[in-house]
Design a protein around this motif. Sequence first.
Motif, short mmCIF file in Angstrom:
data_model
loop_
_atom_site.label_atom_id
_atom_site.label_comp_id
_atom_site.label_asym_id
_atom_site.label_seq_id
_atom_site.Cartn_x
_atom_site.Cartn_y
_atom_site.Cartn_z
N PRO A 167 19.41 -30.11 23.30
CA PRO A 167 20.69 -30.66 22.74
C PRO A 167 21.25 -30.03 21.57
CG PRO A 167 19.31 -32.31 23.38
CD PRO A 167 18.63 -31.00 23.54
N GLY A 168 20.24 -29.48 20.69
CA GLY A 168 20.48 -28.79 19.22
C GLY A 168 21.12 -27.63 19.58
N PHE A 169 21.57 -27.03 20.50
CA PHE A 169 22.43 -25.87 20.88
C PHE A 169 23.91 -26.36 20.72
CE2 PHE A 169 19.85 -23.02 24.26
CZ PHE A 169 19.13 -22.79 23.20
N LEU A 170 24.24 -27.67 20.70
CA LEU A 170 25.46 -27.98 20.66
C LEU A 170 26.23 -27.81 19.41
CD1 LEU A 170 24.98 -31.22 22.97
CD2 LEU A 170 26.25 -29.15 23.49
N SER A 171 25.39 -28.21 18.28
CA SER A 171 25.73 -28.00 16.76
C SER A 171 25.75 -26.50 16.66
CB SER A 171 25.15 -28.95 16.13
OG SER A 171 23.61 -28.43 15.66
N ALA A 172 24.41 -25.92 16.96
CA ALA A 172 24.24 -24.50 16.46
C ALA A 172 25.00 -23.58 17.10
CB ALA A 172 22.74 -24.06 16.29
N LEU A 173 25.12 -23.72 18.40
CA LEU A 173 25.67 -22.59 19.32
C LEU A 173 27.07 -22.85 19.85
CD1 LEU A 173 22.46 -21.46 20.99
CD2 LEU A 173 23.44 -20.42 19.02
N GLY A 174 27.41 -24.35 19.92
CA GLY A 174 28.55 -24.80 20.58
C GLY A 174 30.07 -24.37 20.41
N ASP A 175 30.19 -23.66 19.02
CA ASP A 175 31.49 -23.03 19.21
C ASP A 175 31.62 -21.57 20.02
OD1 ASP A 175 32.83 -24.98 17.15
OD2 ASP A 175 31.36 -24.29 15.67
N GLY A 176 30.39 -21.13 20.10
CA GLY A 176 30.18 -19.74 20.96
C GLY A 176 30.28 -20.35 22.51
N PHE A 177 29.93 -21.39 22.67
CA PHE A 177 30.10 -22.04 24.03
C PHE A 177 31.47 -22.04 24.44
CE2 PHE A 177 25.55 -24.19 23.87
CZ PHE A 177 25.01 -23.14 23.82
N ALA A 178 32.09 -22.66 23.45
CA ALA A 178 33.69 -22.94 23.76
C ALA A 178 34.40 -21.77 23.99
CB ALA A 178 34.07 -23.85 22.54
N ALA A 179 33.90 -20.72 23.32
CA ALA A 179 34.57 -19.42 23.53
C ALA A 179 34.33 -18.78 24.70
CB ALA A 179 34.40 -18.42 22.33
N ASP A 212 14.03 -24.93 21.93
CA ASP A 212 13.87 -23.04 22.24
C ASP A 212 13.82 -22.40 21.01
OD1 ASP A 212 13.97 -20.92 24.13
OD2 ASP A 212 15.99 -20.89 24.12
N ALA A 213 13.16 -23.17 20.01
CA ALA A 213 12.93 -22.22 18.74
C ALA A 213 12.13 -21.28 18.85
CB ALA A 213 12.22 -23.19 17.59
N PRO A 214 12.18 -19.98 18.35
CA PRO A 214 13.06 -19.84 17.12
C PRO A 214 14.74 -19.32 17.34
CG PRO A 214 11.88 -17.80 17.45
CD PRO A 214 11.30 -18.74 18.60
N VAL A 215 15.18 -19.91 18.66
CA VAL A 215 16.45 -19.47 18.86
C VAL A 215 17.38 -20.37 18.03
CG1 VAL A 215 18.18 -19.71 20.62
CG2 VAL A 215 16.08 -18.80 21.07
N ILE A 216 16.98 -21.62 17.81
CA ILE A 216 17.84 -22.35 16.80
C ILE A 216 16.52 -23.02 15.97
CG2 ILE A 216 19.73 -22.79 18.00
CD1 ILE A 216 18.65 -25.59 18.52
N THR A 217 16.87 -24.17 15.07
CA THR A 217 15.67 -24.80 14.21
C THR A 217 14.87 -25.48 15.14
OG1 THR A 217 15.21 -26.39 12.83
CG2 THR A 217 17.31 -26.34 13.73
N ALA A 218 13.69 -25.67 15.27
CA ALA A 218 12.85 -26.57 16.19
C ALA A 218 12.91 -28.27 15.52
CB ALA A 218 11.37 -26.29 15.82
N ASP A 219 13.94 -28.34 14.66
CA ASP A 219 14.09 -29.76 14.11
C ASP A 219 14.54 -30.94 15.18
OD1 ASP A 219 14.27 -32.19 12.72
OD2 ASP A 219 15.37 -31.23 10.96
N PRO A 220 13.66 -31.70 15.67
CA PRO A 220 13.92 -32.51 16.91
C PRO A 220 15.24 -33.76 16.21
CG PRO A 220 11.77 -33.14 16.26
CD PRO A 220 12.18 -31.92 15.40
N LEU A 221 15.00 -34.12 15.10
CA LEU A 221 16.10 -34.88 14.59
C LEU A 221 17.51 -34.40 14.80
CD1 LEU A 221 14.34 -36.47 11.40
CD2 LEU A 221 14.49 -37.44 13.78
N ILE A 222 17.57 -33.02 14.63
CA ILE A 222 18.69 -32.30 14.65
C ILE A 222 19.08 -32.55 16.37
CG2 ILE A 222 19.97 -30.11 14.77
CD1 ILE A 222 19.11 -29.60 12.16
N GLY A 223 18.24 -32.14 17.16
CA GLY A 223 18.54 -32.53 18.71
C GLY A 223 18.81 -33.66 18.99
N ILE A 224 18.33 -34.94 18.43
CA ILE A 224 18.54 -36.10 18.64
C ILE A 224 20.10 -36.68 18.12
CG2 ILE A 224 18.07 -38.43 18.02
CD1 ILE A 224 15.03 -37.60 18.12
#
Length: 536
Positions: free
Chosen positions: A391-403, A430-442
């Motif tokens: 789920p954390g991909f959505l904030s970190a990489l989501g704008d790239g997905f939208a493109a 998928d860290a280190p692709v994005i942060t491992a922080d599960p609270l961000i994923g939640i």
Amino acid sequence: MELVVEDGVFVTMAAEVTPADAMLIRDDRIAAIGPAGAVRAAASGAEVVRLGGATVIPGLIDAHCHVADVGYLAAAADCSQPSAPDIAAVQARIRAAADRTPEGSWVTGSGYAEYKLREGKHPTRADLDQAVPGRPAVLYHTSLHVCVLNTPALREAGFRDGQPDPPGGAFGRDSQGRLDGVVYEAPMFALFEQNLRRDITRMGAGTRGGLIQAAGQRLAALGLTAACDADMRRDTFGAFAEADAGGLLSQRIYGLVVHDQVDWLLAAGLRGRHSSRLATEAVKIWSDGGMSSRTAAIHGTYPVPPYGSGILYFERDELTRMVRDFDARGFQVCIHAQGDRAIETVLDAYATILTPGAGNPRRHRIEHGGAMYPPLAARAAALGIVVATQPGFLSALGDGFAAAFPDRSDQLYSLASWQRAGITVAGSSDAPVITADPLIGIRDAVLRRTEDGRLLGPAERLPARDALALYTTQAAFACHRESEIGSLEPGKLADFVVLDKNPLEAEPEQIPGIQVLATVLGGTPVFQSGSLFAGR
Ligand SMILES: [Zn+2]
């Protein structure tokens, strides 16, 4: 050892919700949980830790990350945003890293994303040559599916102008057709693996466990008590085993062993559980590329560079042969599949060993599942496939997905639809692709907001409890550990996290700001930010 933890808010995640404000730990397990009076009555003379109203949740589980890579890249130049907003900043960071990189190792940077850099493009070999002219330097993309090499690195890797693209990968080229230093997919994986192996070997026995220890401490500070390492190989297994033997593991590590290492694993007699903290029971296969590198195998073509339809690593017959073979040998199979074309191929392979409606006893998995659109999700659900997603991909990489997916970005990582279809979905980073922080994923599972504030698939948002389940009960199921971890219940291992606020009652935007006060593994604190468990 007996310990009572009380005066807390216990979010047990058990199927049966019973009120609890205290928990008794005996040795490494939970002996009782419930009202303080009853728990205290079960423990005579136990030590008592009062939490002052803090919240206790089950230890968080990352169902797919790269623990060894986290440790390895922790020492590299941080070229992620906002640390490095443009190519000049990337150059400065790589230059600084050169001073602390031992002779014989490549100068290494990581974490950039070309679409986030001010220039909006990949740095090139010329950019890296300016920063580090005399020795090999490599800059890894945040996806770990792309990297950039300087001229000495290109030379050492044996890549020459005019050579064709290698199988399963591609080279970036300038207007004259010369290599521009950007390397995509298969050759990038080989390079990363080679560099990691060389540097781990150089560390030698006695210190490579330290790399795993460093990663484990980072993960423990985030509340993680278990993690699947999605890229376990002979060399990295050695580092894990060394850390385990030295008592340096801060998580229970469930190894997904790379498919071409399985013969070694079996010959060495290293399959199974090595301790309560280290196991190798699953096999990892990559079926396609990544979403943020636009190399996931899709139907149709990407409207953005590098264009194309992505990269599929195995044709259906070959993948099917591998799946059948590993299944017959009793392994759980975990296949990286992001694009719809890859997911289709993976489901075709799984369909040769699983019957719709008849269950999936080995819990074969799809890793990521980014473009698992509704018809594919329905097939996956019928086969009982478990999905480990991010789920954390959505904030970190989501704008790239939208493109990259302008018409279907609302259907990417469609968590709510998958759950409704009956798929067990496990949370991961998928860290280190994005942060491992599960609270961000939640938070991202609840909000689905990109960094630029775009809402990706509002219908796919999850309630907070379901989001927490991704990283607890469901992640435990994804690694066959639901009878031991994932919820706070008598008899289970005493893996838990103490937080200063209850994530189920916080405003979703505030979830990543919740403080981890302590992370406890088998009754022993592996991280604390205060002094709750002082002296333990
Ligand atoms: Zn991965």
